[in-house]
Design an enzyme around this catalytic site. Structure first.
Site, PDB file in Angstrom:
ATOM      1  N   SER A 140      37.690 -51.454 -82.692  1.00  0.00           N
ATOM      2  CA  SER A 140      36.249 -50.966 -82.769  1.00  0.00           C
ATOM      3  C   SER A 140      36.192 -49.665 -83.392  1.00  0.00           C
ATOM      4  O   SER A 140      37.082 -49.033 -83.451  1.00  0.00           O
ATOM      5  CB  SER A 140      35.809 -50.877 -81.076  1.00  0.00           C
ATOM      6  OG  SER A 140      34.780 -50.028 -81.222  1.00  0.00           O
ATOM      7  N   TYR A 153      37.415 -46.903 -72.603  1.00  0.00           N
ATOM      8  CA  TYR A 153      36.930 -48.060 -73.438  1.00  0.00           C
ATOM      9  C   TYR A 153      37.821 -47.598 -74.781  1.00  0.00           C
ATOM     10  O   TYR A 153      38.410 -48.116 -75.526  1.00  0.00           O
ATOM     11  CB  TYR A 153      35.617 -48.332 -73.450  1.00  0.00           C
ATOM     12  CG  TYR A 153      35.453 -49.369 -74.630  1.00  0.00           C
ATOM     13  CD1 TYR A 153      35.816 -50.665 -74.584  1.00  0.00           C
ATOM     14  CD2 TYR A 153      34.791 -48.988 -75.846  1.00  0.00           C
ATOM     15  CE1 TYR A 153      35.655 -51.482 -75.552  1.00  0.00           C
ATOM     16  CE2 TYR A 153      34.567 -50.002 -76.906  1.00  0.00           C
ATOM     17  CZ  TYR A 153      35.266 -51.275 -76.790  1.00  0.00           C
ATOM     18  OH  TYR A 153      34.884 -52.084 -77.944  1.00  0.00           O
TER      19      TYR A 153
HETATM   20  P1  NDP Z   1      30.988 -60.462 -75.424  1.00  0.00           P
HETATM   21  O1  NDP Z   1      30.800 -59.993 -74.176  1.00  0.00           O
HETATM   22  O2  NDP Z   1      29.881 -61.442 -76.130  1.00  0.00           O
HETATM   23  O3  NDP Z   1      32.200 -61.631 -75.731  1.00  0.00           O
HETATM   24  C1  NDP Z   1      33.491 -61.283 -74.818  1.00  0.00           C
HETATM   25  C2  NDP Z   1      34.392 -62.179 -74.574  1.00  0.00           C
HETATM   26  O4  NDP Z   1      35.597 -62.002 -74.155  1.00  0.00           O
HETATM   27  C3  NDP Z   1      33.812 -63.620 -74.036  1.00  0.00           C
HETATM   28  O5  NDP Z   1      34.101 -64.556 -74.668  1.00  0.00           O
HETATM   29  C4  NDP Z   1      34.771 -63.429 -72.556  1.00  0.00           C
HETATM   30  O6  NDP Z   1      35.049 -64.611 -72.014  1.00  0.00           O
HETATM   31  C5  NDP Z   1      36.041 -62.666 -73.153  1.00  0.00           C
HETATM   32  N1  NDP Z   1      36.532 -62.210 -71.984  1.00  0.00           N
HETATM   33  C6  NDP Z   1      36.542 -61.064 -71.369  1.00  0.00           C
HETATM   34  N2  NDP Z   1      37.168 -60.569 -70.478  1.00  0.00           N
HETATM   35  C7  NDP Z   1      38.218 -61.641 -70.488  1.00  0.00           C
HETATM   36  C8  NDP Z   1      39.396 -61.934 -69.581  1.00  0.00           C
HETATM   37  N3  NDP Z   1      39.637 -60.993 -68.606  1.00  0.00           N
HETATM   38  N4  NDP Z   1      39.975 -63.046 -69.878  1.00  0.00           N
HETATM   39  C9  NDP Z   1      39.604 -63.870 -70.755  1.00  0.00           C
HETATM   40  N5  NDP Z   1      38.616 -63.499 -71.456  1.00  0.00           N
HETATM   41  C10 NDP Z   1      37.767 -62.554 -71.481  1.00  0.00           C
HETATM   42  O7  NDP Z   1      31.211 -59.446 -76.373  1.00  0.00           O
HETATM   43  P2  NDP Z   1      31.733 -59.277 -77.939  1.00  0.00           P
HETATM   44  O8  NDP Z   1      31.724 -60.488 -78.447  1.00  0.00           O
HETATM   45  O9  NDP Z   1      30.891 -58.280 -78.612  1.00  0.00           O
HETATM   46  O10 NDP Z   1      33.252 -58.580 -78.022  1.00  0.00           O
HETATM   47  C11 NDP Z   1      34.427 -59.334 -78.454  1.00  0.00           C
HETATM   48  C12 NDP Z   1      35.456 -58.084 -78.888  1.00  0.00           C
HETATM   49  O11 NDP Z   1      34.665 -57.114 -79.753  1.00  0.00           O
HETATM   50  C13 NDP Z   1      35.678 -57.169 -77.569  1.00  0.00           C
HETATM   51  O12 NDP Z   1      37.296 -56.806 -77.848  1.00  0.00           O
HETATM   52  C14 NDP Z   1      34.873 -56.128 -78.039  1.00  0.00           C
HETATM   53  O13 NDP Z   1      35.350 -54.848 -77.300  1.00  0.00           O
HETATM   54  C15 NDP Z   1      35.058 -55.825 -79.403  1.00  0.00           C
HETATM   55  N6  NDP Z   1      33.816 -55.013 -80.142  1.00  0.00           N
HETATM   56  C16 NDP Z   1      32.594 -55.293 -79.646  1.00  0.00           C
HETATM   57  C17 NDP Z   1      31.536 -54.789 -80.639  1.00  0.00           C
HETATM   58  C18 NDP Z   1      30.129 -54.647 -79.840  1.00  0.00           C
HETATM   59  O14 NDP Z   1      29.460 -53.755 -80.201  1.00  0.00           O
HETATM   60  N7  NDP Z   1      29.656 -55.838 -79.607  1.00  0.00           N
HETATM   61  C19 NDP Z   1      31.909 -53.708 -81.356  1.00  0.00           C
HETATM   62  C20 NDP Z   1      33.248 -53.459 -81.550  1.00  0.00           C
HETATM   63  C21 NDP Z   1      34.431 -54.074 -80.855  1.00  0.00           C
HETATM   64  P3  NDP Z   1      34.807 -64.958 -70.522  1.00  0.00           P
HETATM   65  O15 NDP Z   1      33.936 -64.044 -69.914  1.00  0.00           O
HETATM   66  O16 NDP Z   1      34.478 -66.281 -70.461  1.00  0.00           O
HETATM   67  O17 NDP Z   1      36.253 -64.882 -69.885  1.00  0.00           O
HETATM   68  C1  8X3 Z   2      31.813 -51.543 -79.153  1.00  0.00           C
HETATM   69  C2  8X3 Z   2      30.958 -50.646 -80.091  1.00  0.00           C
HETATM   70  O1  8X3 Z   2      29.844 -48.100 -79.908  1.00  0.00           O
HETATM   71  O2  8X3 Z   2      29.954 -49.355 -77.867  1.00  0.00           O
HETATM   72  O3  8X3 Z   2      33.315 -51.304 -79.578  1.00  0.00           O
HETATM   73  O4  8X3 Z   2      31.824 -48.441 -78.640  1.00  0.00           O
HETATM   74  S1  8X3 Z   2      30.735 -49.093 -79.071  1.00  0.00           S
END
Ligand code: NDP
Ligand code: 8X3
Length: 252
Positions: A140, A153
């Site tokens: 991120s 985070y």
């Molecule tokens: P979402 O919440 O849409 O997706 C998160 C996914 O992670 C879900 O499929 C969820 O599946 C899975 N997950 C969460 N906790 C667990 C767990 N304990 N075990 C198994 N699976 C888990 O978020 P994003 O798609 O945005 O996030 C994906 C990644 O990208 C994360 O690592 C996030 O930190 C990162 N990210 C996101 C950004 C954003 O702004 N959206 C920016 C930068 C990075 P389920 O609930 O079915 O278990």
């Molecule tokens: C997710 C993006 O800006 O909320 O990693 O940290 S931010």
């Protein structure tokens, strides 16, 4: 058999979009998450739309035993994993250090750091066995700079940044590529989960500008995976045009 990609956190957001993108590119997909019904729905959609094979694994990445058992349970032909995408992760809360919840901190550390390690430890030996592979870690912008009230985070994503570098160094003799993709704000379920279902707070995160969409990151991950064997993108910071870095986002 076609190439195989294993994507953690494929029930929504980046993971779901990546499963669809890789399937459209002919990959067979192992999709994982805790929500079995979502996985089944996505698997059906992909099979119908792209005709590739999909295997679902239901487990919590925080559960070390469940992670190793899930990978061990894969049929032999599915163990030849070409690409591992460590995407499962979350933020919980956005509070000043002194006010933040210890339990939220523990969940973020257990999911974003320890979960990524468990999956990688289970899959890397399979890649080493065929002396090739590609690990794509979702970091991120929060892993490049710390922002106000992001404390733990941000720390977990700094750990993902460091672990990506460490994996790249240690796995070099095994010809395993390691790419870290560091997105900025993207309109997935991320903020809804961070703010524990508070729709007003989560909607406000994406107001006044065009954020990244899950498909943008899926396209980029697929591009990284499509390069020739001798080329590896190591580190990518990707933001929407309105965002300069973890702390500077221009609204209006
Ligand atoms: P979402 O919440 O849409 O997706 C998160 C996914 O992670 C879900 O499929 C969820 O599946 C899975 N997950 C969460 N906790 C667990 C767990 N304990 N075990 C198994 N699976 C888990 O978020 P994003 O798609 O945005 O996030 C994906 C990644 O990208 C994360 O690592 C996030 O930190 C990162 N990210 C996101 C950004 C954003 O702004 N959206 C920016 C930068 C990075 P389920 O609930 O079915 O278990
Ligand atoms: C997710 C993006 O800006 O909320 O990693 O940290 S931010």
């Amino acid at each position: 058999m076609s190439k195989i990609v294993l994507i953690t956190g494929a029930t929504s957001g980046f993971g779901k979009a990546m499963a669809q993108k890789f399937a459209s590119g002919g990959y067979n997909c192992i999709i994982t998450g805790r929500r079995e019904a979502k996985l089944l729905e996505i698997a059906d959609e992909i099979k119908q739309q792209y005709g590739t094979e999909v295997l679902q694994l239901v487990f919590d990445v925080q559960d070390k035993k469940a992670v190793f058992e899930a990978i061990e349970s894969l049929p032999e032909e599915w163990k030849a994993i070409d690409i591992l995408i460590n995407n499962a992760g979350l933020a919980l809360g956005k509070d000043s250090f002194e006010d933040a919840s210890l339990s939220d901190w523990e969940t973020m550390i257990d999911t974003n750091v320890k979960g990524l390690l468990y999956i990688s430890k289970a899959v890397v030996p399979l890649m080493i066995a065929h002396k090739s592979g590609h690990i794509i870690n979702l970091g991120s912008t929060a892993g490049k700079e710390v922002y106000k009230e992001g404390n733990v985070y941000c720390a977990t994503k700094h750990a993902v940044d460091a672990l990506s570098k460490a994996m790249r160094v240690d796995l070099l003799p095994n010809k395993i590529k390691v790419t870290a993709i560091h997105p900025g704000a993207a309109d997935t379920d991320f903020s809804n989960i961070r703010f524990k279902g508070d729709g007003t707070k989560s909607a406000a995160v994406y107001e006044g500008y065009t954020p990244l969409h899950a498909e943008d990151i899926a396209d980029i991950a697929f591009y990284c995976a499509s390069l020739p064997a001798h080329v590896c993108i190591n580190d990518l910071v990707v933001t929407c045009t309105a965002q300069a870095n973890a702390t500077l986002l221009y609204k209006g």
